[in-house]
Design a protein around this motif. Structure first.
Motif, PDB file in Angstrom:
ATOM      1  N   ALA A 166       1.018  -1.216   0.039  1.00  0.00           N
ATOM      2  CA  ALA A 166       0.118  -0.095   0.018  1.00  0.00           C
ATOM      3  C   ALA A 166       0.822   1.023  -0.139  1.00  0.00           C
ATOM      4  O   ALA A 166       0.467   2.212  -0.504  1.00  0.00           O
ATOM      5  CB  ALA A 166      -0.981   0.104   1.123  1.00  0.00           C
ATOM      6  N   LEU A 167       2.144   1.062   0.524  1.00  0.00           N
ATOM      7  CA  LEU A 167       2.759   2.313   0.800  1.00  0.00           C
ATOM      8  C   LEU A 167       3.873   2.657  -0.558  1.00  0.00           C
ATOM      9  O   LEU A 167       4.226   3.870  -0.693  1.00  0.00           O
ATOM     10  CB  LEU A 167       3.719   2.150   1.869  1.00  0.00           C
ATOM     11  CG  LEU A 167       2.995   2.285   3.322  1.00  0.00           C
ATOM     12  CD1 LEU A 167       3.953   1.861   4.447  1.00  0.00           C
ATOM     13  CD2 LEU A 167       2.477   3.667   3.711  1.00  0.00           C
ATOM     14  N   GLU A 168       3.968   1.493  -1.014  1.00  0.00           N
ATOM     15  CA  GLU A 168       5.180   1.475  -2.200  1.00  0.00           C
ATOM     16  C   GLU A 168       4.992   2.573  -3.517  1.00  0.00           C
ATOM     17  O   GLU A 168       5.928   3.234  -4.073  1.00  0.00           O
ATOM     18  CB  GLU A 168       5.539   0.159  -2.929  1.00  0.00           C
ATOM     19  CG  GLU A 168       6.380  -0.736  -1.767  1.00  0.00           C
ATOM     20  CD  GLU A 168       6.682  -2.058  -2.463  1.00  0.00           C
ATOM     21  OE1 GLU A 168       7.396  -2.641  -1.815  1.00  0.00           O
ATOM     22  OE2 GLU A 168       5.809  -2.652  -3.166  1.00  0.00           O
ATOM     23  N   SER A 169       3.433   2.737  -3.692  1.00  0.00           N
ATOM     24  CA  SER A 169       3.044   3.682  -4.713  1.00  0.00           C
ATOM     25  C   SER A 169       2.949   4.991  -4.428  1.00  0.00           C
ATOM     26  O   SER A 169       2.612   5.825  -5.157  1.00  0.00           O
ATOM     27  CB  SER A 169       2.092   3.112  -5.727  1.00  0.00           C
ATOM     28  OG  SER A 169       0.791   3.012  -4.594  1.00  0.00           O
ATOM     29  N   LEU A 170       3.169   5.349  -3.095  1.00  0.00           N
ATOM     30  CA  LEU A 170       2.830   6.717  -2.632  1.00  0.00           C
ATOM     31  C   LEU A 170       3.887   7.579  -2.711  1.00  0.00           C
ATOM     32  O   LEU A 170       5.015   7.126  -2.600  1.00  0.00           O
ATOM     33  CB  LEU A 170       2.207   6.766  -1.200  1.00  0.00           C
ATOM     34  CG  LEU A 170       0.800   5.619  -0.998  1.00  0.00           C
ATOM     35  CD1 LEU A 170       0.384   5.818   0.191  1.00  0.00           C
ATOM     36  CD2 LEU A 170      -0.268   6.252  -1.994  1.00  0.00           C
ATOM     37  N   ASN A 171       3.608   9.013  -2.618  1.00  0.00           N
ATOM     38  CA  ASN A 171       4.615   9.917  -2.813  1.00  0.00           C
ATOM     39  C   ASN A 171       4.077  11.191  -1.551  1.00  0.00           C
ATOM     40  O   ASN A 171       3.089  11.747  -1.865  1.00  0.00           O
ATOM     41  CB  ASN A 171       4.903  10.782  -3.894  1.00  0.00           C
ATOM     42  CG  ASN A 171       5.298   9.758  -4.874  1.00  0.00           C
ATOM     43  OD1 ASN A 171       6.358   9.396  -5.074  1.00  0.00           O
ATOM     44  ND2 ASN A 171       4.429   9.354  -5.945  1.00  0.00           N
ATOM     45  N   LEU A 172       4.700  11.303  -0.406  1.00  0.00           N
ATOM     46  CA  LEU A 172       4.294  11.866   0.538  1.00  0.00           C
ATOM     47  C   LEU A 172       5.032  13.129   0.644  1.00  0.00           C
ATOM     48  O   LEU A 172       6.343  13.027   0.742  1.00  0.00           O
ATOM     49  CB  LEU A 172       4.035  11.159   2.097  1.00  0.00           C
ATOM     50  CG  LEU A 172       3.285   9.961   1.746  1.00  0.00           C
ATOM     51  CD1 LEU A 172       3.560   9.093   3.146  1.00  0.00           C
ATOM     52  CD2 LEU A 172       1.680  10.363   1.452  1.00  0.00           C
ATOM     53  N   ASP A 173       4.561  14.294   1.355  1.00  0.00           N
ATOM     54  CA  ASP A 173       5.462  15.580   1.578  1.00  0.00           C
ATOM     55  C   ASP A 173       6.379  15.392   2.901  1.00  0.00           C
ATOM     56  O   ASP A 173       7.417  15.555   2.864  1.00  0.00           O
ATOM     57  CB  ASP A 173       4.537  16.674   1.933  1.00  0.00           C
ATOM     58  CG  ASP A 173       3.679  16.945   0.500  1.00  0.00           C
ATOM     59  OD1 ASP A 173       4.180  17.077  -0.643  1.00  0.00           O
ATOM     60  OD2 ASP A 173       2.415  17.243   0.520  1.00  0.00           O
ATOM     61  N   LEU A 174       5.605  14.702   3.840  1.00  0.00           N
ATOM     62  CA  LEU A 174       6.141  14.503   4.993  1.00  0.00           C
ATOM     63  C   LEU A 174       6.049  13.298   5.611  1.00  0.00           C
ATOM     64  O   LEU A 174       4.926  12.836   5.618  1.00  0.00           O
ATOM     65  CB  LEU A 174       5.952  15.715   6.215  1.00  0.00           C
ATOM     66  CG  LEU A 174       6.496  17.007   6.209  1.00  0.00           C
ATOM     67  CD1 LEU A 174       5.687  17.788   7.144  1.00  0.00           C
ATOM     68  CD2 LEU A 174       7.951  17.196   6.468  1.00  0.00           C
ATOM     69  N   VAL A 175       6.998  12.406   6.207  1.00  0.00           N
ATOM     70  CA  VAL A 175       6.795  11.205   7.093  1.00  0.00           C
ATOM     71  C   VAL A 175       7.225  11.338   8.532  1.00  0.00           C
ATOM     72  O   VAL A 175       8.467  11.841   8.669  1.00  0.00           O
ATOM     73  CB  VAL A 175       7.505  10.041   6.465  1.00  0.00           C
ATOM     74  CG1 VAL A 175       7.542   9.072   7.086  1.00  0.00           C
ATOM     75  CG2 VAL A 175       6.892   9.519   5.103  1.00  0.00           C
ATOM     76  N   PHE A 176       6.413  11.232   9.391  1.00  0.00           N
ATOM     77  CA  PHE A 176       6.577  11.232  10.833  1.00  0.00           C
ATOM     78  C   PHE A 176       6.807   9.796  11.383  1.00  0.00           C
ATOM     79  O   PHE A 176       5.868   9.014  11.311  1.00  0.00           O
ATOM     80  CB  PHE A 176       5.733  11.765  11.417  1.00  0.00           C
ATOM     81  CG  PHE A 176       5.258  13.351  11.233  1.00  0.00           C
ATOM     82  CD1 PHE A 176       6.244  14.192  11.967  1.00  0.00           C
ATOM     83  CD2 PHE A 176       4.674  13.859  10.278  1.00  0.00           C
ATOM     84  CE1 PHE A 176       6.268  15.872  11.703  1.00  0.00           C
ATOM     85  CE2 PHE A 176       4.345  15.116   9.813  1.00  0.00           C
ATOM     86  CZ  PHE A 176       5.448  16.139  10.592  1.00  0.00           C
ATOM     87  N   LEU A 177       8.079   9.465  11.968  1.00  0.00           N
ATOM     88  CA  LEU A 177       8.494   8.227  12.213  1.00  0.00           C
ATOM     89  C   LEU A 177       8.525   8.311  13.931  1.00  0.00           C
ATOM     90  O   LEU A 177       9.643   8.994  14.230  1.00  0.00           O
ATOM     91  CB  LEU A 177       9.715   7.723  11.566  1.00  0.00           C
ATOM     92  CG  LEU A 177      10.258   6.509  11.819  1.00  0.00           C
ATOM     93  CD1 LEU A 177       9.312   5.413  11.320  1.00  0.00           C
ATOM     94  CD2 LEU A 177      11.492   5.982  11.288  1.00  0.00           C
ATOM     95  N   GLY A 178       7.870   7.264  14.469  1.00  0.00           N
ATOM     96  CA  GLY A 178       8.170   7.221  15.873  1.00  0.00           C
ATOM     97  C   GLY A 178       9.160   5.979  15.933  1.00  0.00           C
ATOM     98  O   GLY A 178       8.996   5.024  15.061  1.00  0.00           O
ATOM     99  N   VAL A 179      10.075   5.749  16.744  1.00  0.00           N
ATOM    100  CA  VAL A 179      10.727   4.703  17.004  1.00  0.00           C
ATOM    101  C   VAL A 179      10.883   4.217  18.433  1.00  0.00           C
ATOM    102  O   VAL A 179      10.596   4.711  19.286  1.00  0.00           O
ATOM    103  CB  VAL A 179      12.311   5.236  16.657  1.00  0.00           C
ATOM    104  CG1 VAL A 179      12.343   5.658  15.047  1.00  0.00           C
ATOM    105  CG2 VAL A 179      12.881   6.324  17.401  1.00  0.00           C
ATOM    106  N   HIS A 180      11.531   2.963  18.550  1.00  0.00           N
ATOM    107  CA  HIS A 180      11.500   2.111  19.694  1.00  0.00           C
ATOM    108  C   HIS A 180      13.051   2.561  20.162  1.00  0.00           C
ATOM    109  O   HIS A 180      13.190   2.726  21.530  1.00  0.00           O
ATOM    110  CB  HIS A 180      11.741   0.702  19.367  1.00  0.00           C
ATOM    111  CG  HIS A 180      12.079  -0.180  20.580  1.00  0.00           C
ATOM    112  ND1 HIS A 180      11.239  -0.139  21.591  1.00  0.00           N
ATOM    113  CD2 HIS A 180      13.173  -0.729  21.090  1.00  0.00           C
ATOM    114  CE1 HIS A 180      11.727  -1.056  22.680  1.00  0.00           C
ATOM    115  NE2 HIS A 180      12.812  -1.251  22.136  1.00  0.00           N
ATOM    116  N   GLY A 181      14.075   2.826  19.347  1.00  0.00           N
ATOM    117  CA  GLY A 181      15.221   3.184  20.235  1.00  0.00           C
ATOM    118  C   GLY A 181      16.284   3.955  18.980  1.00  0.00           C
ATOM    119  O   GLY A 181      15.852   3.865  17.907  1.00  0.00           O
ATOM    120  N   MET A 182      17.192   4.793  19.538  1.00  0.00           N
ATOM    121  CA  MET A 182      18.243   5.190  18.551  1.00  0.00           C
ATOM    122  C   MET A 182      19.496   5.304  19.311  1.00  0.00           C
ATOM    123  O   MET A 182      19.509   5.677  20.437  1.00  0.00           O
ATOM    124  CB  MET A 182      17.529   6.778  18.139  1.00  0.00           C
ATOM    125  CG  MET A 182      17.452   7.697  19.373  1.00  0.00           C
ATOM    126  SD  MET A 182      16.848   9.257  18.545  1.00  0.00           S
ATOM    127  CE  MET A 182      16.346  10.189  20.471  1.00  0.00           C
TER     128      MET A 182
END
Length: 273
Positions: A166-182
């Motif tokens: 579902a995501l592979e064909s999309l083009n988004l201006d911004l993506v907000f990513l939450g993470v478990h760690g960094m």
């Protein structure tokens, strides 16, 4: 504290988590530093709740790299910090934008803010995010919410090949990513390898990546890396992050925003532009 010191502490955390317990003398020999230097590092890491300092060494604390806390278990953690991060992150979104939100409690808080911004197209693999936008009346402001399919995880994410497709064909201006760690060594990580693939597809769909992560995520390592630190255009965190850790991140991400709990929308910025 120098970058070298932070890299050394990353190694110590990784050694402790891998082995369960490590002696000061073993760490000193492995790192090529004095016992006193290791003890000082352990003091810092213990204050950050990354290890438990014991007589003669340190033991592991907290979750393992494959342990995935449930959504309800995380929803009250660092709530004030997450609200401040959400307020600062929402300031990056203009009406009419196409944005992606990963699953997580910080992006869930961000959804409460985005509901007030008109004419958005929001793509998410989070049931909780979609529910918030609906409950807050985002559709009445012209917002369209697109929920990917997939298999549900303990963190209320929809993951797997259906979500990725579902995501592979999309083009988004911004993506907000939450993470478990960094960490400097592992980058942005998750404890769920299938969720990693879905989050990676979301990252790839965006023109700009914004990572939202409170200070407790620093030093935590999930089993699978979603993205390297340098892939983030913006990282929004809170003022609980130590100055030395900020310095590491400022050297990696294009822009660091430090949100201030108790002052919605306020924050300080650093890093390159």
């Amino acid at each position: 504290m120098s970058l070298l010191a932070e890299q050394r502490r990353d190694v110590i955390v990784e050694q402790v988590r891998a082995r369960g317990a490590v002696r000061v003398s073993e760490l000193a020999e492995h790192l090529g530093v004095s016992d006193m230097t290791v003890r000082r590092d352990l003091d810092v890491l213990a204050r950050r709740r990354l290890v438990d300092k014991v007589h003669g060494g340190a033991t592991a604390v907290g979750e393992h790299s494959t342990e995935e806390p449930g959504f309800t278990a995380k929803i009250t953690r660092e709530l004030e910090e997450k609200d401040a991060i959400a307020a600062a992150a929402a300031g990056l979104v203009e009406p009419g934008a196409a944005v992606g939100l990963s699953a997580g409690t910080t992006t869930w808080r961000l959804a409460h803010r985005l509901a007030a911004i008109p004419r958005l197209t929001v793509v998410t693999n989070s049931l909780a995010v979609a529910d918030v936008l609906h409950a807050q009346g985002a559709e009445s402001r012209g917002t369209t919410v697109i929920l990917t399919g997939g298999v549900r995880t303990p963190s209320e994410a929809l993951v797997g090949p259906v979500a990725v497709a579902a995501l592979e064909s999309l083009n988004l201006d911004l993506v907000f990513l939450g993470v478990h760690g960094m960490t400097a060594a592992a980058g942005f990580t998750t404890p769920n390898m299938t969720e990693r693939d879905t989050n990676r597809a979301l990252v790839d769909a965006g023109q700009k990546l914004v990572v939202v992560a409170d200070h407790t995520k620093w030093g935590t390592v999930g089993i699978s890396t979603i993205a390297e630190l340098g892939e983030a255009d913006v990282l929004v965190t809170d003022e609980g992050l130590a100055e030395a850790d900020r310095a590491v991140l400022e050297g990696e991400v294009d822009r660091l925003i430090v949100a201030q709990p108790g002052h919605p929308g306020a924050g300080t910025t650093g890093g390159s532009t």
